[in-house]
Enzyme design. Structure first.
Site, PDB file in Angstrom:
ATOM      1  N   GLY A 198       1.220  -1.998   3.914  1.00 20.30           N
ATOM      2  CA  GLY A 198       1.926  -0.827   3.941  1.00 20.30           C
ATOM      3  C   GLY A 198       2.952  -0.231   4.569  1.00 20.30           C
ATOM      4  N   SER A 199       2.191  -0.259   5.891  1.00 20.36           N
ATOM      5  CA  SER A 199       3.637   0.436   6.785  1.00 20.36           C
ATOM      6  C   SER A 199       4.751  -1.124   6.618  1.00 20.36           C
ATOM      7  CB  SER A 199       2.786   0.755   8.400  1.00 20.36           C
ATOM      8  OG  SER A 199       2.844  -0.189   8.684  1.00 20.36           O
ATOM      9  N   HIS A 240      -8.752   0.645  -4.298  1.00 26.23           N
ATOM     10  CA  HIS A 240      -9.253   0.871  -3.009  1.00 26.23           C
ATOM     11  C   HIS A 240      -9.852   2.301  -2.333  1.00 26.23           C
ATOM     12  CE1 HIS A 240      -9.775  -0.794   1.372  1.00 26.23           C
ATOM     13  NE2 HIS A 240     -11.104  -0.330   1.033  1.00 26.23           N
ATOM     14  N   MET A 260      -9.010   7.927  -0.162  1.00 23.30           N
ATOM     15  CA  MET A 260      -9.839   7.782   0.806  1.00 23.30           C
ATOM     16  C   MET A 260     -10.139   9.652   1.039  1.00 23.30           C
ATOM     17  SD  MET A 260      -7.152   6.322   4.097  1.00 23.30           S
ATOM     18  CE  MET A 260      -7.044   5.228   3.676  1.00 23.30           C
ATOM     19  N   PHE A 271      -5.989   4.613   7.741  1.00 24.13           N
ATOM     20  CA  PHE A 271      -5.330   5.128   7.900  1.00 24.13           C
ATOM     21  C   PHE A 271      -4.058   3.718   8.428  1.00 24.13           C
ATOM     22  CE2 PHE A 271      -7.916   7.889  10.853  1.00 24.13           C
ATOM     23  CZ  PHE A 271      -7.254   9.248  10.330  1.00 24.13           C
ATOM     24  N   GLY A 272      -2.543   4.367   8.015  1.00 22.22           N
ATOM     25  CA  GLY A 272      -2.192   3.026   8.236  1.00 22.22           C
ATOM     26  C   GLY A 272      -1.121   3.364   9.253  1.00 22.22           C
ATOM     27  N   MET A 282     -12.719   3.629  -0.712  1.00 18.24           N
ATOM     28  CA  MET A 282     -12.825   4.484   0.532  1.00 18.24           C
ATOM     29  C   MET A 282     -13.463   5.269   0.916  1.00 18.24           C
ATOM     30  SD  MET A 282     -10.053   2.649   3.182  1.00 18.24           S
ATOM     31  CE  MET A 282      -8.375   3.040   1.405  1.00 18.24           C
ATOM     32  N   SER A 294       1.000  -1.271   0.157  1.00 26.19           N
ATOM     33  CA  SER A 294      -0.120  -0.212  -0.018  1.00 26.19           C
ATOM     34  C   SER A 294       0.914   1.064  -0.032  1.00 26.19           C
ATOM     35  CB  SER A 294      -0.692   0.095   1.836  1.00 26.19           C
ATOM     36  OG  SER A 294      -1.442   1.247   1.747  1.00 26.19           O
ATOM     37  N   GLY A 327      -5.300  -4.601   6.167  1.00 25.13           N
ATOM     38  CA  GLY A 327      -4.770  -3.796   7.650  1.00 25.13           C
ATOM     39  C   GLY A 327      -4.164  -4.702   8.395  1.00 25.13           C
ATOM     40  N   HIS A 382      -1.020  -1.395  -4.313  1.00 26.48           N
ATOM     41  CA  HIS A 382      -2.466  -1.285  -3.338  1.00 26.48           C
ATOM     42  C   HIS A 382      -1.932   0.776  -3.324  1.00 26.48           C
ATOM     43  CE1 HIS A 382      -6.118  -2.219  -1.170  1.00 26.48           C
ATOM     44  NE2 HIS A 382      -5.416  -0.953  -0.155  1.00 26.48           N
TER      45      HIS A 382
HETATM   46  C1  DX5 Z   1      -5.952   0.901   5.718  1.00 25.56           C
HETATM   47  C2  DX5 Z   1      -6.005   1.135   4.550  1.00 25.56           C
HETATM   48  C3  DX5 Z   1      -4.852   0.414   4.630  1.00 25.56           C
HETATM   49  C4  DX5 Z   1      -3.345   0.585   4.599  1.00 25.56           C
HETATM   50  C5  DX5 Z   1      -2.901  -0.713   4.873  1.00 25.56           C
HETATM   51  O1  DX5 Z   1      -7.317   2.188   5.767  1.00 25.56           O
HETATM   52  O2  DX5 Z   1      -6.776   0.513   3.438  1.00 25.56           O
HETATM   53  O3  DX5 Z   1      -4.800  -0.525   2.746  1.00 25.56           O
HETATM   54  O4  DX5 Z   1      -2.453   1.294   4.394  1.00 25.56           O
HETATM   55  O5  DX5 Z   1      -1.706  -0.240   6.214  1.00 25.56           O
HETATM   56  P1  DX5 Z   1      -1.595  -1.129   6.993  1.00 25.56           P
HETATM   57  O6  DX5 Z   1      -0.214  -2.530   6.335  1.00 25.56           O
HETATM   58  O7  DX5 Z   1      -0.268  -0.017   7.319  1.00 25.56           O
HETATM   59  O8  DX5 Z   1      -2.339  -1.658   8.335  1.00 25.56           O
HETATM   60 ZN    ZN Z   2      -6.295  -0.600   1.581  1.00 24.64          ZN
END
Ligand code: DX5
Ligand code: ZN
Length: 220
Positions: free
Chosen positions: A198-199, A67, A38, A144-145, A69, A9, A177, A34
Site C-alpha cells: 500500500g504505502s 480482503h 474494514m 492500518f497502512g 476484515m 493496496s 503489511g 487489493h
Molecule cells: C492492513 C491492510 C493492508 C495495508 C497494507 O490492515 O490489510 O492491505 O493496506 O499497507 P502497507 O503496505 O502500507 O503496510
Molecule cells: Zn489487506
C-alpha cells in the site's frame, strides 16, 4: 522462478480520486488490485463497502483482490461478488463456520482466500487448505497502512509454503503489511508469491518506477 504478483493496496491511495488511482497502478504494472474492507469492529478502522468496489471495477481489468476484515462476514460476500470481486479473502476469526464461508465464496463465483493475523496459528488451515485458492499472511496487525513488517511472519510464511507444496495445488501465498522494495526479496525467499503493498507504492510519486523496483528486487 515463481510467477510473482504485485497487489497494490488502495488503502493508501487518494480516496478523492479512487478511479484514477486504480487506473494508475493498473497501467504501472499491478497484477491485482487489493481492496481493504474494514468495519470498525473486527479491526479499528472503517473503509469501504461493495458500492465503492463496484465503482472502481470499471477502471481496471485486473482482478479485484478483496480482503474482508469484517465480522460477521457471510451476508456481504454475495454483495462483493456482484460488485466485481474476483478473489475474496476472509479471516477465520470473522466467521463462525469457516468451511461454510469458503463454500459461499466459491458459490458466488469467486476465488477464496483465508487470512491469518500475526498471532493466528497456521493450524487453522489444517482442514481447509486444499479447498482454498489463496492464503494471506498478515505481517502487520490489520487495520492500518504504513505499519512495520513483523519479522516472525517470515517463519510462518516458510511453514505455510511447505504445507502448500505438500498439497501439490496451485494455492497462492500472499503477504500483506509492511512489504517494501527493500524487504520483498526476503519475503519471496520465505515462500510468498503475491505481495500486497500500500504505502510502499501509493506514497511514492512514480508508481511505475516503484513497481519496476519491486520486480527488479524479486528478479535479483
Ligand atoms: C492492513 C491492510 C493492508 C495495508 C497494507 O490492515 O490489510 O492491505 O493496506 O499497507 P502497507 O503496505 O502500507 O503496510
Ligand atoms: Zn489487506
Amino acid at each position: 522462478m515463481p510467477q510473482y504478483k504485485i497487489s497494490p493496496s488502495i488503502l493508501s491511495a487518494d480516496f478523492a480520486c479512487l478511479g484514477e488511482e486504480v487506473r494508475a497502478v493498473d497501467e504501472a504494472g499491478a497484477d491485482y488490485i487489493h481492496v481493504d474492507v474494514m468495519d470498525n469492529h473486527f479491526v479499528p478502522n472503517l473503509t469501504i463497502g461493495p458500492l465503492v468496489a463496484a465503482a472502481i471495477k470499471p477502471h481496471t481489468q485486473k482482478p479485484l483482490d478483496v480482503h474482508l476484515m469484517i465480522s460477521p462476514v457471510d451476508a456481504i460476500i454475495p454483495e462483493f461478488a456482484k460488485a466485481g470481486a474476483d478473489i475474496i479473502t476472509v479471516h477465520p476469526e470473522g466467521t463462525i463456520h469457516l468451511d461454510r464461508t469458503i463454500q459461499l465464496i466459491h458459490s458466488v463465483g469467486c476465488k477464496a482466500g483465508v487470512s491469518l493475523n500475526p498471532a493466528t496459528p497456521l493450524e487453522l488451515l489444517d482442514y481447509v487448505l486444499e479447498s482454498i485458492d489463496l492464503v494471506l499472511v498478515m505481517s502487520v496487525n490489520p487495520g492500518f497502512g504504513g505499519q512495520s513488517f513483523i519479522d516472525y511472519s517470515l517463519r510462518k510464511i516458510e511453514a505455510i509454503r511447505k504445507r502448500i507444496d505438500a498439497t501439490g495445488k496451485a494455492i497462492e501465498l500472499e503477504v500483506d503489511g509492511g512489504v517494501k522494495v527493500n524487504n520483498v526479496r526476503q519475503v519471496a525467499d520465505a515462500g510468498a508469491d503475491v505481495f500486497v503493498a500500500g504505502s510502499a507504492i501509493y506514497n511514492t510519486p512514480d508508481y511505475k518506477a516503484t513497481i519496476a523496483a519491486f520486480r527488479a528486487a524479486l528478479a535479483g
